[in-house]
Motif scaffolding. Sequence first.
Motif, PDB file in Angstrom:
ATOM      1  N   SER A  37       0.835  -1.203   0.000  1.00 20.33           N
ATOM      2  CA  SER A  37       0.000   0.000   0.000  1.00 20.33           C
ATOM      3  C   SER A  37       0.870   1.253   0.000  1.00 20.33           C
ATOM      4  O   SER A  37       1.820   1.373   0.790  1.00 20.33           O
ATOM      5  N   PRO A  38       0.569   2.233  -0.858  1.00 17.19           N
ATOM      6  CA  PRO A  38       1.352   3.472  -0.877  1.00 17.19           C
ATOM      7  C   PRO A  38       1.095   4.369   0.331  1.00 17.19           C
ATOM      8  O   PRO A  38       1.843   5.326   0.557  1.00 17.19           O
ATOM      9  N   ARG A  39       0.050   4.077   1.111  1.00 21.78           N
ATOM     10  CA  ARG A  39      -0.279   4.934   2.255  1.00 21.78           C
ATOM     11  C   ARG A  39       0.391   4.487   3.548  1.00 21.78           C
ATOM     12  O   ARG A  39       0.357   5.222   4.538  1.00 21.78           O
ATOM     13  N   ALA A  83      -6.672   0.865  -1.329  1.00 23.09           N
ATOM     14  CA  ALA A  83      -5.647   1.837  -1.704  1.00 23.09           C
ATOM     15  C   ALA A  83      -4.718   1.271  -2.773  1.00 23.09           C
ATOM     16  O   ALA A  83      -4.295   1.986  -3.683  1.00 23.09           O
ATOM     17  N   GLU A  86      -6.673   1.221  -6.072  1.00 21.46           N
ATOM     18  CA  GLU A  86      -6.818   2.568  -6.618  1.00 21.46           C
ATOM     19  C   GLU A  86      -5.512   3.077  -7.225  1.00 21.46           C
ATOM     20  O   GLU A  86      -5.526   3.886  -8.151  1.00 21.46           O
ATOM     21  N   SER A  87      -4.350   2.589  -6.693  1.00 22.85           N
ATOM     22  CA  SER A  87      -3.067   3.046  -7.216  1.00 22.85           C
ATOM     23  C   SER A  87      -2.720   2.396  -8.552  1.00 22.85           C
ATOM     24  O   SER A  87      -1.843   2.881  -9.267  1.00 22.85           O
ATOM     25  N   ASP A  89      -3.183   1.489 -12.402  1.00 22.98           N
ATOM     26  CA  ASP A  89      -3.759   2.187 -13.544  1.00 22.98           C
ATOM     27  C   ASP A  89      -4.555   1.184 -14.375  1.00 22.98           C
ATOM     28  O   ASP A  89      -4.008   0.438 -15.184  1.00 22.98           O
TER      29      ASP A  89
END
Length: 311
Positions: A37-39, A83, A86-87, A89
């Motif tokens: 996760s990028p978060r 998340a 959603e990241s 593409d």
Amino acid sequence: MALQLRADPAFLAIDNGDTAQLERDREFLFEHRYLLSPRVSPQLFTPSGLHQAIGAALDVLASSTGPLAKPLFLRDPTLETLAIVESLDASRAPHTAAGVWSTPDGARALLLAHTRASGADIDGQQAACGAFENSFAAARAALPAAQRSALSFSMSGPPVLAVASRATIKSQVWRLSAVSAAAIAALLIAVYRSLPVLLLTFIPVASGALAGVAAVALGFPAVHGITLGFGVTLIGESVDYAIYFFTQRSSDFRRALWPTIRLGVLTSICGFAALLPSAFPGLSQLGLYSIAGLTAAALVTRFVLPAWLPR
């Protein structure tokens, strides 16, 4: 092909966009959500960070997408899986036809393979390429004869290029080595006028080549093509050892010539030793191959040829 290759232990993963594989990928994303996760940051796992993340997840549950996120919230209260999704593409996803990846016109299907063998294991990569060829042949054989001629199969990627490069290097090495060996043999037979002496001249070279391959096989997991390609050329100088021995056999070889040959071997070893610490495995293998090969060739010349010398 995908079903057959997934049962092959040579592959870690076979991806072609089908539903079963996508389910496995979704499970992988969920199991590794905190790594992907990028978060995620150290702040997320503090009381305030968790309070804020769970509060944002509750806002998602209250939105129009809440019914879809509710089953996931019970297992992933910070919704890190969403998340990750959603990241990604989605607009760059491969085109799908008949449930698998394909070109927009449907003329080609795409299949990606992750081999169990490492990139340096050319033998393992060659076996994987063979498994692909066999699976395609089996799949085509199951179709009606009229449809078989319309199908073609091609592979690409670093493993395919590595296997093809090694095959090219080996074929050229054998061909060029045969030509050079024939030229050397023609010259030496004209000088020696003795077939046994000619055969004995190549004993140090053959011994050095075998010793070099054995040393590399013991020190490295796989032998690179560059080692085979240039190694035989470099230890080709060992044919000079036998030439010195036979052309100067009237003198005391151990006292007159062996010190000179020994000095030449030692200087060559010093030169090739500079390749051993190279970061490129092919160069370090080349150094080890040459050192072991020249050493073995010199020892054979010193201790074996005198005993085999024809009267």
